[in-house]
Design an enzyme around this catalytic site. Structure first.
Site, PDB file in Angstrom:
ATOM      1  N   GLY A 299     -17.877  50.936  10.562  1.00  0.00           N
ATOM      2  CA  GLY A 299     -18.796  51.607   9.655  1.00  0.00           C
ATOM      3  C   GLY A 299     -19.028  53.057  10.018  1.00  0.00           C
ATOM      4  N   MET A 301     -17.829  56.199  13.308  1.00  0.00           N
ATOM      5  CA  MET A 301     -16.953  56.513  14.447  1.00  0.00           C
ATOM      6  C   MET A 301     -17.456  57.753  15.147  1.00  0.00           C
ATOM      7  SD  MET A 301     -14.475  56.016  16.406  1.00  0.00           S
ATOM      8  CE  MET A 301     -13.928  57.114  17.721  1.00  0.00           C
ATOM      9  N   GLU A 302     -17.510  57.685  16.484  1.00  0.00           N
ATOM     10  CA  GLU A 302     -18.212  58.674  17.303  1.00  0.00           C
ATOM     11  C   GLU A 302     -17.391  59.894  17.669  1.00  0.00           C
ATOM     12  OE1 GLU A 302     -16.440  55.572  20.205  1.00  0.00           O
ATOM     13  OE2 GLU A 302     -17.426  55.547  18.258  1.00  0.00           O
ATOM     14  N   ASN A 303     -16.443  60.341  16.847  1.00  0.00           N
ATOM     15  CA  ASN A 303     -15.650  61.534  17.174  1.00  0.00           C
ATOM     16  C   ASN A 303     -16.562  62.607  17.785  1.00  0.00           C
ATOM     17  OD1 ASN A 303     -13.372  60.376  15.555  1.00  0.00           O
ATOM     18  ND2 ASN A 303     -14.808  60.781  13.895  1.00  0.00           N
ATOM     19  N   HIS A 335     -26.736  54.844  17.852  1.00  0.00           N
ATOM     20  CA  HIS A 335     -25.536  54.261  18.464  1.00  0.00           C
ATOM     21  C   HIS A 335     -24.440  55.311  18.638  1.00  0.00           C
ATOM     22  CE1 HIS A 335     -22.695  50.793  19.096  1.00  0.00           C
ATOM     23  NE2 HIS A 335     -21.834  51.728  18.742  1.00  0.00           N
ATOM     24  N   GLU A 336     -24.127  56.029  17.563  1.00  0.00           N
ATOM     25  CA  GLU A 336     -22.999  56.959  17.625  1.00  0.00           C
ATOM     26  C   GLU A 336     -23.288  58.165  18.511  1.00  0.00           C
ATOM     27  OE1 GLU A 336     -21.133  54.178  15.463  1.00  0.00           O
ATOM     28  OE2 GLU A 336     -20.239  55.901  16.488  1.00  0.00           O
ATOM     29  N   HIS A 339     -22.716  57.477  22.125  1.00  0.00           N
ATOM     30  CA  HIS A 339     -21.298  57.589  22.496  1.00  0.00           C
ATOM     31  C   HIS A 339     -20.922  59.010  22.908  1.00  0.00           C
ATOM     32  CE1 HIS A 339     -19.725  53.665  21.669  1.00  0.00           C
ATOM     33  NE2 HIS A 339     -20.015  53.681  20.380  1.00  0.00           N
ATOM     34  N   GLU A 358     -19.116  50.432  23.835  1.00  0.00           N
ATOM     35  CA  GLU A 358     -19.816  49.783  22.725  1.00  0.00           C
ATOM     36  C   GLU A 358     -21.043  48.990  23.157  1.00  0.00           C
ATOM     37  OE1 GLU A 358     -19.215  50.825  20.003  1.00  0.00           O
ATOM     38  OE2 GLU A 358     -17.146  51.511  20.034  1.00  0.00           O
TER      39      GLU A 358
END
Length: 884
Positions: A299, A301-303, A335-336, A339, A358
């Site tokens: 859903g 992504m932590e780029n 959450h992201e 990261h 994660e």
């Protein structure tokens, strides 16, 4: 989130790296290093990349110059590449001032690599590898991909990248493994009217004079390839500044007003993390990029510096967004952004330790939500997260938190509830064991010691152990290096002189192996008597003994920080049931979760959980009522296809839930608690699923009257009412909903409407939804989700359809999801024949080392059939007794 042998080429060569779903190639493990699928004799230091995407033709041109080190003499350079065609290459020795050309090129599609062999040995030293190549732009969310969407001004197409776990090789020939960190300079030639975005801010912009510009981004920090990002489209950007960092939310044009809450949340979270980690966020900017559509794999992504999130996880549409959406958006941000430190600044050496990314981010998000929004009661959601992990961890196909990953496909499968939720639960347990201050100090030490580097799990445990001055490593190893769920039996309780002596025995909770020999864990335990102070202890060697003040009923796992099931003897369970209303909400949730799991597993009466439901007062915490609704809905599912028995159960379930909904009402009240709105919609959803005639009638009334009176359908109820109307639709209603979907110009609403068309209970309409999913109408990223939605009510139909149309379905699935997608369609089946179908599917289509998802689905089907055959009679008898 969840997630290239480079070439040297002649000017006239044109070599295709064929498309392949790599399920193969075991890893070579070099002594003292991380696992790898690549030789360890060459490493990259810096990439200079220029791409020109061609959105309409779905391809792109690329050039890359890689500064690398040859570590020992070799005549071959091997790296990752997939779906790329190379047209030229050269290798320049910076020490010898020499250019090497015309290597022998060999490719291995199964391992997604290319090798370049030179006529003479390359000496150890520094080189620059320069390549020109072309690649494809996909329509599913991996590699460089396109997402189409509709606006009031017409159709639009935007481009994004998704590289975790192993898809950077579709965009960039290079060393596509987490331990190969390097710095990146990215430039892109793009239409002048569009906006390009990457990890770093724009450092320069050159007008090419033909409607195109070359956008150059600043040099990235040292990072893994899977964290690189590029996006391009008709974007707007909302901005703010916090602690010297420019924050942004990038949306399709005209939607920045919907991004304000995400922007505010990012600022609050960033400030909290700068303090918690003791290392300031190191990049000058942090963008969140909102995209239409969806993925079966992820859903968000932590780029690094450029977090990608599908719109429903980032934007608040005033027409349809709910309190649950607000909380989910904050949770996604928490959450992201976690990261950006745990995963980006410090990265696992290999996918074996994915949980370091994660599990930690999941735990950190819950902790931060509880601190910054205590009214949301995120601490109670911890129990729900733990239940998801235990459900997967209690079957034979489970795996340890730290798991062996041997292929690209296995790395993709590692993104599951064990990695996320069990990882988070283990961290919560260990934090409770050493104390919050010692845990944070250990994390700070870990961050400072390993910044811009790669680690294994033991690197974290050693820092925490040093900070806490207590043994951590052995406990951590028990819970992360072996699979399964410990179960503590309260074997005896004796009270004397105002103190209770509690005898404990440790076994193992299993859903599909009742005779399994239990593994052994060192289990930290917190227990208390009701009204007494909590006492901490340890169960070692399979036995334990606790002394508790007071002689009241004993509660094990008080506060629910432990990762284990608790099994009470009948008298002890009855004592807790009779004083259920005195338990803290978190312990009510824990007792319910254990009673349901142990009851369905045959270790105690399955009706014990129904006794707890009956013992719950109307004014109990809303999260407890949500759990009751979930429990009754789960039990109802086991009756599917047995109309007479299901009707009796539904009458009881509706009788329990409807009074709570009546107390809340359908419409929000001024000043009500933030959690009430979520409970209201959950009750309506479940009552609708239980075929409550009153709820279905009211939903239809509000849906039908919304045009004349918009107040009938506020945003808080919009999706819930549409869900009920769609699931109970007749043919005429279904066609009206489809017409609305076709006409809708707002991407989130349109995506939602097509998904709702696939929820119909009527089998004929479900078949029509499946047929519709294979057309272009719903949009490329919605089709697979529609088939999944059909499987909620019709698992056998959806699975059979997907396999029968596999050639059409396969392009609709993310390549990272294929081996999991089909088994998940079938996991809700109650048909014994499905076990054989799943086995045949795996043998035909899935590599032997990548069948965990199929094995789990088979276990789920067998488990569900066993419940239907062995447990429902107990519930039937209990229901009859309630009526007598």
């Amino acid at each position: 989130m969840r997630p290239i042998y480079v070439a040297v080429f002649t000017a006239v060569a044109c070599l295709a790296i064929p498309a392949a779903r790599a399920t193969g190639s075991p890893l070579a493990v070099a002594d003292g290093t991380a696992p790898t699928q690549l030789p360890r004799d060459v490493r990259p230091l810096h990439y200079e990349i220029e791409v020109e995407p061609h959105a309409q033709s779905l391809d792109f041109d690329g050039k890359v110059s890689i500064t690398l080190e040859v570590l020992e003499p070799t005549d071959r350079i091997t790296l990752n590449a997939l779906d790329l065609k190379f047209s030229s290459a050269s290798l320049h020795s910076t020490q010898q001032k020499r250019v090497y050309r015309d290597p022998k090129i060999s490719v291995d599609a199964a391992t997604q690599t290319a090798s370049f062999t030179f006529p003479e040995t390359l000496a150890a030293g520094s080189y620059r590898l320069t390549l020109a190549y072309t690649g494809t732009i996909g329509t599913q969310a991996n590699g460089l991909f396109a997402l189409d969407y509709v606006t009031a001004q017409g159709a639009r197409r935007a481009l994004y990248t998704q590289f975790e776990n192993s898809d950077a090789r579709k965009f960039l020939p290079g060393w596509d493994e987490p331990a190969y960190k390097a710095t990146f300079d990215l430039a892109a030639v793009v239409p002048a009217a569009q906006t390009a975005v990457s990890n770093m801010p724009v450092a320069g912009r050159e007008d090419l004079g033909d409607g195109r510009v070359r956008v150059r981004f600043a040099t990235s920090p040292r990072m893994s390839t899977y964290l690189l990002f590029f996006g391009l489209g008709d974007f707007d950007r909302a901005t703010a500044t916090d602690e010297g960092v420019e924050l942004g939310v990038i949306t399709q044009k005209g939607l920045t007003a919907q991004a304000q809450f995400a922007l505010e949340s990012s600022a609050a979270v960033l400030s909290e993390y700068n303090d918690y980690f003791g290392v300031p966020y190191p990049l000058p900017k942090l963008d969140n990029i909102a995209a239409p559509g969806r993925s079966q794999f992820f859903g968000a992504m932590e780029n690094w510096g450029a977090i990608f999130t599908f719109e429903r996880g980032l934007l608040l549409d005033p027409a349809i967004s709910t309190e649950a959406d607000r909380q989910r958006i904050f949770g996604t941000a928490a959450h992201e952004i976690a990261h950006q430190w745990f995963g980006n600044l410090v990265t696992m050496q290999w996918w074996d330790d994915l949980w370091l990314n994660e599990g930690f981010a999941t735990w950190m998000a819950a902790r931060t939500t509880e601190k910054l929004h205590p009214g949301w009661k995120a601490s109670l959601r911890r129990v729900e997260s733990r239940e998801r992990a235990m459900a997967l961890d209690a079957v034979a196909s489970t795996h340890p938190v730290v798991q062996h990953v041997a292929t690209v496909e296995q790395a993709s499968q590692a993104f599951d509830a064990i990695t996320y939720s069990k990882g988070a639960a283990v961290i919560a347990m260990l934090e409770g064991y050493v104390g919050a201050d010692a845990w944070r100090e250990g994390v700070r030490r870990y961050m400072k010691a390993h910044a811009y580097a790669n680690t294994r799990s033991d690197d974290l445990w050693r820092e925490v152990e040093a900070a806490a001055g207590r043994p951590v490593l052995a406990i951590a190893h028990d819970f992360t290096l072996q699979p399964g769920v410990p179960m503590l039996d309260v074997t005896a309780v004796e009270c004397k002189d105002g103190r209770s002596t509690v005898m404990l025995s440790q076994g193992e909770f299993s859903k599909d192996r009742p005779q399994k020999k239990a593994l052994r864990w060192r289990v930290p335990v917190i227990a208390r008597t009701l009204g007494g102070a909590p006492v901490r202890g340890m169960v070692e060697g399979g036995k334990g003994r606790l002394q508790l003040p007071g002689c009241a009923p004993v509660l094990l796992n008080a506060g629910q920080s432990g990762y284990y099931r608790t099994h009470y003897a009948p008298a002890q369970f009855t004592a807790l049931r009779d004083r259920f209303s005195e338990l803290a909400p978190v312990d009510q949730l824990g007792l319910m979760g254990d009673a349901l799991a142990l009851g369905l597993g045959g270790m105690q009466p399955v009706t014990d959980v129904l006794d707890l439901v009956s013992a719950t007062p109307l004014d109990a915490d809303g999260k407890v009522w949500e759990r009751i609704a979930d429990t009754l809905q789960e039990i109802d599912g086991y009756y599917r296809g047995d109309a007479e028995r299901q009707a009796r159960f539904r009458a009881h379930a509706i009788g329990r839930l409807a009074p709570k909904l009546r107390a809340l009402g359908w419409d929000a009240k001024n000043g009500e608690d933030e959690t009430v709105a979520i409970l209201r919609t959950r009750l309506i959803e479940v009552l609708g699923d239980l075929d409550d005639a009153d709820v279905i009638r009211e939903a239809r009334r509000r849906h039908g009257g919304r045009q004349a009176d918009p107040a009938l359908l506020p945003a808080a109820l919009y999706k819930t009412v549409f869900d009920i109307v769609a699931s109970h639709a007749d043919e005429a209603t279904w066609e009206r909903l489809r017409a609305e979907a076709r006409a809708e110009k707002r991407s989130m609403l349109r995506d939602g409407l097509y998904l709702q068309l696939a929820t119909a209970l009527d089998e004929g309409l479900a078949r029509r939804a499946l047929d519709l999913a294979l057309t272009d109408e719903p949009g490329a990223t919605n089709s697979a989700a529609m088939i999944s939605a059909v499987s909620e009510h019709h698992p056998d139909l959806a699975f059979d359809f997907a396999l029968a149309h596999r050639e059409q379905v396969e392009p609709l699935i993310d390549t990272t999801s294929s081996s999991r997608y089909y088994p998940r369609l079938a996991s809700g089946s109650l048909d014994p024949a499905m076990v054989g179908k799943l086995g045949t599917y795996a043998e035909r289509y899935v590599a032997a080392g990548s069948r965990r998802a199929t094995e789990t689905a088979i276990a789920d089907v067998r488990y569900r059939i066993g419940i239907r055959e062995q447990r429902l009679a107990q519930i039937d008898a209990w229901l009859k007794k309630q009526q007598d």
